[in-house]
Every structure is written in C-alpha cells, then in structure tokens.
Motif scaffolding. Structure first.
Motif, short mmCIF file in Angstrom:
data_model
loop_
_atom_site.label_atom_id
_atom_site.label_comp_id
_atom_site.label_asym_id
_atom_site.label_seq_id
_atom_site.Cartn_x
_atom_site.Cartn_y
_atom_site.Cartn_z
N GLY A 210 -7.54 3.71 8.51
CA GLY A 210 -6.96 5.02 8.31
C GLY A 210 -7.99 6.12 8.30
N VAL A 211 -7.50 7.35 8.08
CA VAL A 211 -8.35 8.53 8.01
C VAL A 211 -8.01 9.30 6.74
N ASP A 212 -9.03 9.64 5.96
CA ASP A 212 -8.87 10.45 4.76
C ASP A 212 -9.10 11.90 5.13
N THR A 213 -8.05 12.72 5.04
CA THR A 213 -8.14 14.12 5.43
C THR A 213 -8.15 15.05 4.22
N SER A 214 -8.51 14.53 3.05
CA SER A 214 -8.45 15.34 1.83
C SER A 214 -9.58 16.36 1.72
N SER A 215 -10.59 16.26 2.58
CA SER A 215 -11.69 17.21 2.55
C SER A 215 -11.81 17.87 3.92
N PRO A 216 -12.61 18.94 4.04
CA PRO A 216 -12.76 19.60 5.33
C PRO A 216 -13.34 18.68 6.41
N GLU A 217 -14.13 17.68 6.01
CA GLU A 217 -14.69 16.71 6.94
C GLU A 217 -13.94 15.39 6.78
N PRO A 218 -13.02 15.06 7.68
CA PRO A 218 -12.27 13.80 7.55
C PRO A 218 -13.21 12.59 7.57
N ARG A 219 -12.83 11.55 6.83
CA ARG A 219 -13.62 10.32 6.75
C ARG A 219 -12.76 9.14 7.15
N LEU A 220 -13.38 8.12 7.71
CA LEU A 220 -12.68 6.90 8.09
C LEU A 220 -12.50 6.01 6.87
N ILE A 221 -11.32 5.43 6.74
CA ILE A 221 -11.09 4.46 5.67
C ILE A 221 -11.25 3.08 6.30
N VAL A 222 -12.17 2.30 5.75
CA VAL A 222 -12.47 0.99 6.31
C VAL A 222 -12.32 -0.09 5.24
N VAL A 223 -12.06 -1.30 5.67
CA VAL A 223 -12.07 -2.46 4.78
C VAL A 223 -13.06 -3.46 5.34
N HIS A 224 -13.70 -4.18 4.42
CA HIS A 224 -14.67 -5.19 4.82
C HIS A 224 -14.80 -6.24 3.72
N ARG A 225 -15.34 -7.38 4.09
CA ARG A 225 -15.57 -8.45 3.13
C ARG A 225 -16.96 -8.30 2.53
N GLY A 226 -17.04 -8.46 1.23
CA GLY A 226 -18.31 -8.40 0.54
C GLY A 226 -18.52 -9.68 -0.25
N PRO A 227 -19.59 -9.75 -1.03
CA PRO A 227 -19.89 -10.97 -1.77
C PRO A 227 -18.83 -11.34 -2.81
N LYS A 228 -18.06 -10.37 -3.26
CA LYS A 228 -17.07 -10.66 -4.30
C LYS A 228 -15.64 -10.38 -3.85
N GLY A 229 -15.40 -10.30 -2.54
CA GLY A 229 -14.03 -10.09 -2.07
C GLY A 229 -13.93 -9.06 -0.97
N ILE A 230 -12.76 -8.44 -0.89
CA ILE A 230 -12.48 -7.44 0.14
C ILE A 230 -12.58 -6.05 -0.49
N TYR A 231 -13.27 -5.15 0.22
CA TYR A 231 -13.51 -3.80 -0.29
C TYR A 231 -12.95 -2.74 0.66
N ALA A 232 -12.54 -1.62 0.11
CA ALA A 232 -12.17 -0.44 0.89
C ALA A 232 -13.22 0.63 0.63
#
Length: 60
Positions: free
Chosen positions: A27-49
């Motif tokens: 997804g895309v976070d449009t809450s600020s003037p510079e939109p940011r990508l929302i990503v998910v990934h696996r880390g050492p302790k699980g899945i992170y956003a």
C-alpha cells in the motif's frame, strides 16, 4: 477525514532499500506531503510492516 492509506490490489515484490532483503509492497501511506510505501517483510521474530520512501526493483 479521508483514509490516509491506499491498499494496492496487486502486491509488488521488491527489495528493501537499506537491507536488500525481499519485501512486498502492499500500500501507500498518503498521510504526509511525501507519500511512503507500506511494505511487509519477514524478520528474525516474525512478519513486520514498515513505511519506506522507496524500494529497489526486483528483475522478473
């Protein structure tokens, strides 16, 4: 107030800009003037956003 997050209908595989590990753009976070990508990934302790400014393309 409108929803500040736009969910993608098609998720995009990419690489994290700082770690180079596989991520999925969901997804895309449009809450600020510079939109940011929302990503998910696996880390050492699980899945992170996380919100990132950009992601590296993965060749198909």
């Amino acid at each position: 107030m409108e929803n500040a997050v736009i969910a993608l209908q098609t998720q995009i595989k990419a690489k994290h800009p700082t770690t180079g590990k596989p991520i999925t753009i969901v997804g895309v976070d449009t809450s600020s003037p510079e939109p940011r990508l929302i990503v998910v990934h696996r880390g050492p302790k699980g899945i992170y956003a996380e919100a990132v400014d950009h992601a590296d393309e993965v060749p198909e």
